[in-house]
Design a protein around this motif. Structure first.
Motif, PDB file in Angstrom:
ATOM      1  N   GLY A  56       0.809  -1.209   0.000  1.00 45.33           N
ATOM      2  CA  GLY A  56       0.000   0.000   0.000  1.00 45.33           C
ATOM      3  C   GLY A  56       0.842   1.259   0.000  1.00 45.33           C
ATOM      4  N   THR A  57       0.185   2.378  -0.269  1.00 45.96           N
ATOM      5  CA  THR A  57       0.900   3.651  -0.431  1.00 45.96           C
ATOM      6  C   THR A  57       0.891   4.521   0.817  1.00 45.96           C
ATOM      7  OG1 THR A  57      -1.118   4.746  -1.243  1.00 45.96           O
ATOM      8  CG2 THR A  57       0.300   3.677  -2.889  1.00 45.96           C
ATOM      9  N   GLU A  58       0.161   4.129   1.858  1.00 45.35           N
ATOM     10  CA  GLU A  58      -0.052   5.013   3.002  1.00 45.35           C
ATOM     11  C   GLU A  58       1.241   5.482   3.662  1.00 45.35           C
ATOM     12  OE1 GLU A  58      -1.506   2.115   2.554  1.00 45.35           O
ATOM     13  OE2 GLU A  58      -3.607   2.635   2.179  1.00 45.35           O
ATOM     14  N   LYS A  59       2.192   4.578   3.880  1.00 45.83           N
ATOM     15  CA  LYS A  59       3.427   4.946   4.572  1.00 45.83           C
ATOM     16  C   LYS A  59       4.350   5.821   3.728  1.00 45.83           C
ATOM     17  CE  LYS A  59       3.522   0.951   7.672  1.00 45.83           C
ATOM     18  NZ  LYS A  59       4.299  -0.223   8.156  1.00 45.83           N
ATOM     19  N   LEU A  60       4.046   5.932   2.448  1.00 44.22           N
ATOM     20  CA  LEU A  60       4.876   6.762   1.573  1.00 44.22           C
ATOM     21  C   LEU A  60       4.409   8.211   1.537  1.00 44.22           C
ATOM     22  CD1 LEU A  60       5.173   4.320  -1.464  1.00 44.22           C
ATOM     23  CD2 LEU A  60       6.802   4.625   0.401  1.00 44.22           C
ATOM     24  N   LEU A  61       3.200   8.454   1.996  1.00 47.91           N
ATOM     25  CA  LEU A  61       2.624   9.791   1.876  1.00 47.91           C
ATOM     26  C   LEU A  61       3.270  10.761   2.857  1.00 47.91           C
ATOM     27  CD1 LEU A  61      -1.163   8.843   1.572  1.00 47.91           C
ATOM     28  CD2 LEU A  61       0.571   9.017  -0.234  1.00 47.91           C
ATOM     29  N   GLY A  62       3.213  12.055   2.491  1.00 48.01           N
ATOM     30  CA  GLY A  62       3.779  13.090   3.344  1.00 48.01           C
ATOM     31  C   GLY A  62       4.963  13.775   2.696  1.00 48.01           C
ATOM     32  N   LYS A  63       5.672  14.565   3.486  1.00 48.27           N
ATOM     33  CA  LYS A  63       6.809  15.346   2.986  1.00 48.27           C
ATOM     34  C   LYS A  63       8.127  14.629   3.239  1.00 48.27           C
ATOM     35  CE  LYS A  63       4.427  19.738   3.826  1.00 48.27           C
ATOM     36  NZ  LYS A  63       4.454  21.038   4.542  1.00 48.27           N
ATOM     37  N   TRP A  64       8.995  14.670   2.236  1.00 50.38           N
ATOM     38  CA  TRP A  64      10.310  14.038   2.314  1.00 50.38           C
ATOM     39  C   TRP A  64      11.372  15.019   1.836  1.00 50.38           C
ATOM     40  CZ3 TRP A  64      10.560   9.027   4.213  1.00 50.38           C
ATOM     41  CH2 TRP A  64       9.357   8.315   4.240  1.00 50.38           C
ATOM     42  N   THR A  65      12.519  14.989   2.484  1.00 49.70           N
ATOM     43  CA  THR A  65      13.659  15.814   2.086  1.00 49.70           C
ATOM     44  C   THR A  65      14.734  14.942   1.459  1.00 49.70           C
ATOM     45  OG1 THR A  65      13.281  17.443   3.839  1.00 49.70           O
ATOM     46  CG2 THR A  65      15.491  17.343   2.913  1.00 49.70           C
ATOM     47  N   TYR A  66      15.257  15.374   0.317  1.00 49.05           N
ATOM     48  CA  TYR A  66      16.377  14.663  -0.306  1.00 49.05           C
ATOM     49  C   TYR A  66      17.634  14.920   0.525  1.00 49.05           C
ATOM     50  CZ  TYR A  66      13.683  13.662  -4.527  1.00 49.05           C
ATOM     51  OH  TYR A  66      12.748  13.190  -5.408  1.00 49.05           O
ATOM     52  N   ILE A  67      18.253  13.852   1.002  1.00 56.89           N
ATOM     53  CA  ILE A  67      19.455  13.954   1.819  1.00 56.89           C
ATOM     54  C   ILE A  67      20.713  13.741   0.977  1.00 56.89           C
ATOM     55  CG2 ILE A  67      20.700  13.027   3.804  1.00 56.89           C
ATOM     56  CD1 ILE A  67      18.097  14.442   4.553  1.00 56.89           C
ATOM     57  N   ALA A  68      20.704  12.683   0.173  1.00 54.25           N
ATOM     58  CA  ALA A  68      21.884  12.330  -0.627  1.00 54.25           C
ATOM     59  C   ALA A  68      21.453  11.473  -1.796  1.00 54.25           C
ATOM     60  CB  ALA A  68      22.907  11.592   0.227  1.00 54.25           C
TER      61      ALA A  68
END
Length: 243
Positions: free
Chosen positions: A41-53
């Protein structure tokens, strides 16, 4: 001409970047470090993410990143389809925000994008509790490039978490990762800022034909092509400063 080149650069550096070739880690440790995880499922992928490397096989993209990219973020929201995710990319470059909206589909634990370019990714095991280690396959022109990205819900990860990611990169025989600097600040996520110009590349990128991506691929792989591209970027930077 400069705006057209910006479109090319956005494709190359918003998703991927390059440093020098790293050495392979021991096989025993690699078995667990590069193990794909199942995505239910896609639920845990939702939200804001910052590119670190990130690390990729695209030639000289690390140098492009150092020249123009300050930071990058992505916001993932549920799409109407149960197996799809709306993805809003925001990237800070030249004191401006460049944005791109795409849609990813999930099938058999693989996330895929068709437009504006073909790409797929699987998530690898990571000890970072709020991170994604995404192994990417990206098609530009007639070639397929690979890479690994580290994204986090935080703006900065610990040294141990970054070291683990670096070992994953080595296990995949990818170049050593380029690290983005959170101290350079971030773009607004979705709203226009009165202080920062926002340039939405979505329609422009979607309207680009395959011949444009083929042209980009020829540039970055031809002898002297990257030098010509760097010169165009430098000239464009000079023009931006004058304006």
């Amino acid at each position: 001409m400069w705006r057209a080149m910006m479109n090319f650069i956005h494709v190359a550096v918003a998703v991927l970047s390059l440093l020098s070739i790293g050495q392979s880690a021991p096989v025993s440790s690699c078995e667990s470090l590069i193990k794909p995880i199942e995505i239910n499922g896609t639920e845990k992928l939702l939200g804001k993410w910052t590119y670190i490397a990130e690390s990729t096989t695209i030639p000289a993209s690390k140098l492009l990143t150092k020249m123009i990219v300050d930071s990058a973020r992505v916001k993932m929201t549920a799409a109407e389809e149960s197996d799809a995710i709306n993805v809003f990319h925001s990237q800070k470059m030249f004191g401006r925000c460049f944005t791109l909206t795409t849609k990813m589909t999930l099938e058999n634990s693989t996330l895929s994008i068709v437009q504006p370019f073909n790409s797929s990714e699987v998530l690898l095991t990571t000890g970072c509790p709020d991170c994604r280690a995404a192994y990417i396959k990206l098609g530009i022109g007639g070639r397929t490039y690979s890479g690994l990205q580290l994204l986090s819900r935080r703006n900065k990860v610990t040294a141990a978490e970054l070291e683990e990611f670096t070992k994953q990169v080595e296990c995949l025989n990818l170049p050593a990762p380029a690290i983005l600097d959170p101290e350079k600040g971030f773009c607004p996520d979705e709203s226009h800022s009165q202080e920062t110009e926002v340039v939405d590349l979505t329609n422009i990128m979607n309207d680009l034909g395959s011949e444009v991506f083929s042209h980009l691929d020829r540039i970055i792989n031809s002898e002297g092509g990257m030098q010509a591209l760097f010169k165009m970027i430098s000239n464009g930077l000079a023009g931006l400063k004058e304006n």
